[in-house]
Each structure stands twice: as C-alpha cells, then as structure tokens.
Write a protein that holds these residues in place. Sequence first.
Motif, PDB file in Angstrom:
ATOM      1  N   VAL A 135       0.857  -1.188   0.000  1.00 35.79           N
ATOM      2  CA  VAL A 135       0.000   0.000   0.000  1.00 35.79           C
ATOM      3  C   VAL A 135       0.893   1.239   0.000  1.00 35.79           C
ATOM      4  N   GLY A 136       0.576   2.177  -0.880  1.00 37.35           N
ATOM      5  CA  GLY A 136       1.345   3.415  -0.952  1.00 37.35           C
ATOM      6  C   GLY A 136       0.437   4.626  -1.080  1.00 37.35           C
ATOM      7  N   ARG A 137       0.990   5.786  -0.762  1.00 40.55           N
ATOM      8  CA  ARG A 137       0.241   7.033  -0.929  1.00 40.55           C
ATOM      9  C   ARG A 137       1.233   8.193  -1.073  1.00 40.55           C
ATOM     10  N   ILE A 138       0.983   9.042  -2.044  1.00 41.72           N
ATOM     11  CA  ILE A 138       1.798  10.239  -2.245  1.00 41.72           C
ATOM     12  C   ILE A 138       1.193  11.386  -1.441  1.00 41.72           C
ATOM     13  N   ILE A 139       2.018  12.066  -0.664  1.00 41.68           N
ATOM     14  CA  ILE A 139       1.593  13.261   0.071  1.00 41.68           C
ATOM     15  C   ILE A 139       2.533  14.391  -0.343  1.00 41.68           C
ATOM     16  N   ARG A 140       1.987  15.449  -0.899  1.00 36.68           N
ATOM     17  CA  ARG A 140       2.789  16.576  -1.381  1.00 36.68           C
ATOM     18  C   ARG A 140       2.726  17.745  -0.398  1.00 36.68           C
ATOM     19  N   GLY A 141       3.792  18.532  -0.386  1.00 29.79           N
ATOM     20  CA  GLY A 141       3.818  19.759   0.415  1.00 29.79           C
ATOM     21  C   GLY A 141       3.944  19.521   1.903  1.00 29.79           C
ATOM     22  N   VAL A 142       4.677  18.507   2.309  1.00 33.15           N
ATOM     23  CA  VAL A 142       4.863  18.205   3.727  1.00 33.15           C
ATOM     24  C   VAL A 142       5.949  19.116   4.300  1.00 33.15           C
ATOM     25  N   ASP A 143       5.693  19.699   5.453  1.00 34.94           N
ATOM     26  CA  ASP A 143       6.657  20.571   6.129  1.00 34.94           C
ATOM     27  C   ASP A 143       7.473  19.719   7.101  1.00 34.94           C
ATOM     28  N   VAL A 144       8.638  19.223   6.660  1.00 38.38           N
ATOM     29  CA  VAL A 144       9.437  18.331   7.506  1.00 38.38           C
ATOM     30  C   VAL A 144      10.119  19.072   8.649  1.00 38.38           C
ATOM     31  N   SER A 145      10.055  20.406   8.643  1.00 37.24           N
ATOM     32  CA  SER A 145      10.648  21.169   9.743  1.00 37.24           C
ATOM     33  C   SER A 145       9.679  21.367  10.900  1.00 37.24           C
ATOM     34  N   ALA A 146       8.431  20.952  10.711  1.00 33.83           N
ATOM     35  CA  ALA A 146       7.436  21.118  11.781  1.00 33.83           C
ATOM     36  C   ALA A 146       7.834  20.271  12.988  1.00 33.83           C
ATOM     37  N   PRO A 147       7.635  20.798  14.190  1.00 34.68           N
ATOM     38  CA  PRO A 147       8.010  20.022  15.383  1.00 34.68           C
ATOM     39  C   PRO A 147       7.021  18.898  15.662  1.00 34.68           C
ATOM     40  N   THR A 148       7.555  17.764  16.072  1.00 36.14           N
ATOM     41  CA  THR A 148       6.704  16.654  16.502  1.00 36.14           C
ATOM     42  C   THR A 148       6.061  17.016  17.835  1.00 36.14           C
ATOM     43  N   PRO A 149       4.754  16.822  17.997  1.00 38.83           N
ATOM     44  CA  PRO A 149       4.106  17.159  19.276  1.00 38.83           C
ATOM     45  C   PRO A 149       4.787  16.450  20.447  1.00 38.83           C
ATOM     46  N   VAL A 150       4.818  17.144  21.577  1.00 40.75           N
ATOM     47  CA  VAL A 150       5.487  16.588  22.749  1.00 40.75           C
ATOM     48  C   VAL A 150       4.848  15.268  23.171  1.00 40.75           C
ATOM     49  N   TRP A 151       3.502  15.149  23.038  1.00 45.28           N
ATOM     50  CA  TRP A 151       2.845  13.910  23.465  1.00 45.28           C
ATOM     51  C   TRP A 151       3.333  12.723  22.641  1.00 45.28           C
ATOM     52  N   MET A 152       3.576  12.950  21.346  1.00 45.51           N
ATOM     53  CA  MET A 152       4.075  11.856  20.498  1.00 45.51           C
ATOM     54  C   MET A 152       5.530  11.549  20.822  1.00 45.51           C
ATOM     55  N   GLN A 153       6.324  12.604  21.022  1.00 39.60           N
ATOM     56  CA  GLN A 153       7.718  12.377  21.396  1.00 39.60           C
ATOM     57  C   GLN A 153       7.808  11.570  22.693  1.00 39.60           C
ATOM     58  N   GLU A 154       6.937  11.900  23.637  1.00 34.27           N
ATOM     59  CA  GLU A 154       6.966  11.197  24.919  1.00 34.27           C
ATOM     60  C   GLU A 154       6.576   9.728  24.766  1.00 34.27           C
ATOM     61  N   ARG A 155       5.565   9.444  23.965  1.00 34.04           N
ATOM     62  CA  ARG A 155       5.175   8.048  23.766  1.00 34.04           C
ATOM     63  C   ARG A 155       6.269   7.262  23.056  1.00 34.04           C
ATOM     64  N   LEU A 156       6.936   7.901  22.109  1.00 37.38           N
ATOM     65  CA  LEU A 156       8.052   7.242  21.434  1.00 37.38           C
ATOM     66  C   LEU A 156       9.195   6.997  22.414  1.00 37.38           C
ATOM     67  N   ARG A 157       9.494   8.022  23.239  1.00 40.63           N
ATOM     68  CA  ARG A 157      10.590   7.883  24.197  1.00 40.63           C
ATOM     69  C   ARG A 157      10.337   6.743  25.159  1.00 40.63           C
ATOM     70  N   ARG A 158       9.111   6.640  25.640  1.00 38.58           N
ATOM     71  CA  ARG A 158       8.804   5.590  26.605  1.00 38.58           C
ATOM     72  C   ARG A 158       8.837   4.206  25.976  1.00 38.58           C
ATOM     73  N   ALA A 159       8.728   4.159  24.659  1.00 40.65           N
ATOM     74  CA  ALA A 159       8.854   2.882  23.952  1.00 40.65           C
ATOM     75  C   ALA A 159      10.295   2.599  23.547  1.00 40.65           C
ATOM     76  N   GLY A 160      11.212   3.523  23.860  1.00 37.73           N
ATOM     77  CA  GLY A 160      12.617   3.320  23.547  1.00 37.73           C
ATOM     78  C   GLY A 160      13.025   3.822  22.182  1.00 37.73           C
ATOM     79  N   ILE A 161      12.235   4.730  21.574  1.00 43.56           N
ATOM     80  CA  ILE A 161      12.529   5.252  20.230  1.00 43.56           C
ATOM     81  C   ILE A 161      12.706   6.761  20.334  1.00 43.56           C
TER      82      ILE A 161
END
Length: 791
Positions: free
Chosen positions: A216-242
């Motif tokens: 399965v694939g999907r093209i997404i155009r105009g993504v802002d890769v400089s946008a900050p990842t929300p703290v809640w997502m960073q925290e969930r990743l951190r607690r999972a060791g990522i």
Amino acid sequence: MRISAEWLKTLLPVTDAPAALADRLTMAGLEVDAVEPAAPPFSGVIVAEIENCEPHPGADSLKLCRVNAGGESLQIVCGAPNARPGLRVPLAVVGAELPGDLRIRKAKLRGVESYGMLCSARELGLSEDGSGLMELAADAPVGEDLRHYLGLDDQIIEVDLTPNRGDCLGMLGLAREVSALTGVDFPGLPLQPISPRHDDQLPIRLEAAADCPRYVGRIIRGVDVSAPTPVWMQERLRRAGIRSLGPVVDVTNYVMLELGQPMHAFDLARLQGGIVVRKARAGEALELLNGETVELTPETLVIADESVPVAMAGIMGGETSSVTDGTSDILLESAFFSPMAIAGRARSYGLHTESSHRFERGVDPVIQAQAAERATALILEIAGGEPGPLIDVVDSVALPPARTVNLRASRISRLLGTDIPRETVTGVLQRLGLTVKGGPEEWQVSVPAYRFDISIEADLIEELARVYGYDRIPVRHPATPVTVSPQPEAHVSLARIRQHLVSDGFHEAVNYAFVDERVQELVDPDWKPVALANPLSADLAVMRTSLWPGLLRTTARNQSRQQERLRLFETGLRFRGELDALTQDGAVAGVIAGAALPEQWGASRRVVDFFDLKGVVESLAELRGDATAFDYVADQHPALHPGQSARIDLDGEVVGWLGALHPSVERALDLNGPVFLFELKLAALQVGQVPAYRGLSRYPSIRRDLALVVDESVSEARVRDCILRAGGETLKKIVLFDVYRGKGVRENARSLGIGLILQDFSRTLTDIDCDDIVERVVASLGSELGVELRG
C-alpha cells in the motif's frame, strides 16, 4: 515491548494498577520483565517561557535570560546554545530536586545572580540529549508542573513476548489482549479514511508476490518536515525506547507502535519511476539509513525503483531515498511481507530492527490500508500536506488464507480436565477478536489473520486456558494406571555420571549445540560439520561434531575473567555425517587447567598434567565396575599435543580421546595453557557390571616385587596384560609402585617397580609356588615384550 500504562488507558478503560496488570499478563503467558517509572523522580520543575535573552556581561559562553515562570519573572543564567526569546522550556525553580540528588539553590554565576535552572532532557533524566534546552510546544501552559504537563507519572511495563505472539507488538494488539484478560470491552481505534486532494499515483509492481502479496502506498505533497513533533508523540516514542527524528519518521514509528504495522516514507523526488518489489540481483548494493553499505544476496527481498534498490524490505530503508530536511513530497509505504521472506535476513547482515522484529513474527496482512490512513491523518495534522489516493496492490492468492477451526466442548474438558461454562468460552474467544458461531457443544471459530499461532483445536483450548486462568483449573490425578519401566541394574545413569564429576570438583557447562566453524575446524577437522540454514549469529553457524569447541570457548571466557583454576565438564549430543545421514551420539567431555589443587598451605602449587586428567577418566571407568576396562593407546589427534595424547579403546573400539591441547590451538583460542581435555562416548560409560559376591580367602597373601627394565615403546598396560595372563588365578593384584630412568638403566628404557600380590583359596602358598609363578611371569615378559629383570 515497552507498554506505557497511560497510553494503554487511552485505548481501554482499564482500572488495574500497573503491577496488577503485569501479574495478569505474566499469568497469561506474556512474561513481564520489569515495571518501572516513565521518568526518574524530580520535583519543582515547571513550564516556563524565555522572554528576553542577552549576553552575559562576564562570560561569552553564557546568556542572561528573563524568564516568565507563570506569575513572576525570574532572572536565569543559562549556557544552552538554543536559548532564545519565545522558547518554552522546563525550569527548575529554587528548591527543586533533580535526578542525581541535585537540589537547585539561588546562585551567583560570574557575578550575576540566577534564580533557578533551565533544563535539558538529560538533566531531567528523560533522554541522553544534553546538547541544549528541552524544547516544549509553543502552546505549553506556562507555570504548569512539567510532570503533569508531560504525564510523567506513568509506569512502563516491559513485556518479553514469545515469537508466536507478534500480534502483541502493537498497542492495538495489547489492548485487545488486556480486554480479554480483564473483561473490559475494547472499543477499537476509530480509523477514518482520508479524502484525496489530488490524483497523483505511483505505479507499483509485485514481482515477488509470494514474499510481498500486499503493498500500500500514498503520495503526500507539500509536507513541512521542519514542523516540530508534538510533545505527546515524542513522549510516547521515548517511553517505547525510540528517539524522535522528525515529524514524518516519528509518525511512521508511532503507527508501528500503535497498530503493530511497520511503515516507511520515501522522498518522492529521489525515486526514479515506480516501485518494484523484487529479489535482489547479483552485484547490487544498498547504502542503509545507518550509513552501512551492504552487498545484497539474491535471497534478499528489496523495494526498488525502476533502476536500483531503495530499501531492504521489512528491515531498513536506504539512505539515497530517505526523507531529509529538503523533502517536501513523500511516498508512504505500508506493506505485508511474509514472515519466511524476512526471517533470518536481518541477522545475516548483522542487523536487527523494530521492523524486522515484527515482520519475522507475522504482521496482520489486512491492516496495511488502515495503517496508511492513520499515518496520513497524523502527518496532515502535524506537518500539513496534500494527500493523494491510496494505492493498494494485492495478490489475493498469495495472502495467508482464512482459517476456521472447530472447537468441541468435550475436547476442552478432556484436555483441561475441567468444564468451562459455555458462555465463558464464547466470551473469551470473542474478546480475543475471534468470530464464534454455533454452540453449546461445538463452535466454528473464524481466526483473524493476525493470529498466526492459531491453526488447530488445541491452539484454541490453550487460549481458553490462559485467559480463563491456569490457577482456576483444578489439579487432578491421572485416571490411567502408571507403569514403571524397568531399569537395568548394570546401567549407569547420566545423572550419576554428572554427579560423580561434580563430586570430583568439576563444574558443569551448558553450551549451544551450534559452534563457530573456525573453532570446529581447529578442534575436529576430520569431520565436516552440518551448516545451519538460519544461524543465530556468525559464531554459531555449524552443528558441533565434538563437545570440545564449546568447552574451550567457555574456558577462554573464564580465564579472561581471572578464573585460573578450571575443571569443567559437559554432556550432550554430537552431530556427525551428512544431513541426510546424520548421526547423533551422546558424549561426555571435560577440561582442566591451572593448579592441580586449590591454593593452600599444606601442598606446594603444581600445575595439572596428563595424569591428573587420566585419573579423572579412570574414576569414570570405575562407575562401570571396572577401572581397568579402558585401554589407553598413545596416538595422535589433530587437536592434541603429539607427545601427550592417547586414544581410549574399549573392547577394541575407539570410544574417546584425552590429552593436552595442541599449543597452536591454545594460541588460536587465546587460552592460558597448559589445557588438558577428554571426550568419551556416553554409551561406553553407561554399560556397567552388576556387582557379584566373591568370597575372601582365609589364607595369607604373599607379595613379590620385580624391577623390570622395559623399552620406552612398551606401555605399562601391555606389561600388565602380559603379567595377568602368565600369573593365573593365584595372581590377585598388580601394583606399580615405581618408575625410574637414569643411571643403571639403558638408554630408551625405564625401570618399572611392580608388586605381585599372590593368594590361594585352598592353601597357604609356599616359596616354591611363588617362585614358579614369578619365573613364569618373567619368562612371558621376556619372550613377548623383551622385558628384562634389572640387575
């Protein structure tokens, strides 16, 4: 798998405390290794905003910051390079306590007062990143306690999943499992399809559909890769060791943790043409995301564009197509790879990734589109962009087939020894995600695709037992009569052999039956080992043909840890011959090195020698009831010292070897010599003699001592055998009490002092009787072995 208890509660309204939940999971077969806090204890840390930043008047590396601490403005001296106006960061106020027993006090730095400390993530114990201040979201509430804002009063449950439970390598699967264990209904995840905003698609071709039946694939155009990842997502990743790596990569990792579906994102501009899923071609190489370049083998499944491979399927993406700071258009990938196509591939390249860990165990083959929709929604929310339509390429014939298993109530009762209520059976199976029809005596159970471990009726009954609770199944004694198999009295058990060696001061070693091919070649080159198709590692690549490689490796490991006096043994199987005619025979082997005796005051230090080891083997022979059963023949073995090795024979058959390890092998294995070792066929030790009564003579014994000059080429065993044949029944015992070389004995010969113990059952022997026996013995020795009496 690291489970955040707070994350789990957002999916399932479970009320169990983390410790109680860990007990439930362990009792259900999902062993919990640890329950630990999500963050170390600290207090007095709040969310603050830097209002102004000026150079420190007395230090170029420091900054003087005016900080809004929620109701008051504080002056803080800070040296972080990312300190800037408008940034919201953690502030440890005066009186705060940080990890490492650090208490914050008012301080004067280079003549300027500072009323607190702005903190990095490392100073708070949240990560190893200490390069700058921990940056919080722009809308983080100023003045709020940081632990409350980040939800740090959380517990992490670390679960050691068995390979058959790949469905629990995502929060969705874990929530489903906890629902079954607790009886709390799981509402599931609301996954809504995303409407496309353009029609751009990329051609996808499955050339290896058996290994990848869905892509399965999907093209997404105009993504802002400089946008900050929300703290809640960073925290969930951190607690999972990522660790957080940017919004696009963070989203793919988050969806993997949430749904159990590994994903990948390509920079669309760096792809040439469409996507081709195929096997690697000869000579192809790939630079991976970790910077390593690997030579691909034809068995490796790859994701390629129209010219070159861009990712190692199910393992790791390639550097040339990765998302970078300049990326604006991406291709999301969500695929199903057959476990057999991925199993062992990562290890063959020295890799192990979160993705390969999941694909090797089995990923749900129908969730790829939902995962792509979920990832798209998160990317649009965080980094914006315009999504295209979902590209779902499927080879339905190659997908795992649907499974239906019949379950009988009578079979449940028979296997578990108890009757489980019919409504309980249905409820347990349904909460596990299975579709149940029929009842009350028989059910037709449709198994969801993500449960690769359920294929027969016994699998369903196992699920019932673990969820129902093993502790609720009553203990019942078997109804069938138990028969005891007769044990031959002459049989020497393996337990007795092991206990004997332990009593002799040995420690038992347990090594893998897989060994390093290099060590195998050094130790036992006469046998070609069977190579493993899927080795655990490069140094466990072949089946052992001898127990020596494992024991020598254990010896080296112990010596490197300052264990100088070693006495180790091992019992196990040896594997010899070709795969289609493989023989497996049991063996016992041992190794000794270092001092012959533990350090003490009563005896001087002496290093072990050949005869110490021979004594161990002779003591093993005594277990058979005959210490002289083995013949020790001087012979050469590739792994043994040419002058200190012996073949062990029993009734004319070679049953083992003993001797000093060859010096070249010692050097190759970094051993501190000398090292002595033996190996015996287990069967040669296990067939003994039944003890039989023999009366004692009432008449005295007589001893005659002989000094015999024997050629060095003649072994003591041959001398002993000759004496026994010539001595007859009156000769009861032979004692070797002296060995002498030197003055008075010719060159290339030695003098053996041998005592003959003579005794008769019917009368007292006379001197004439004894002289006749001695003369007969001396004559036989002279005629058969060229032995002379020493003058």
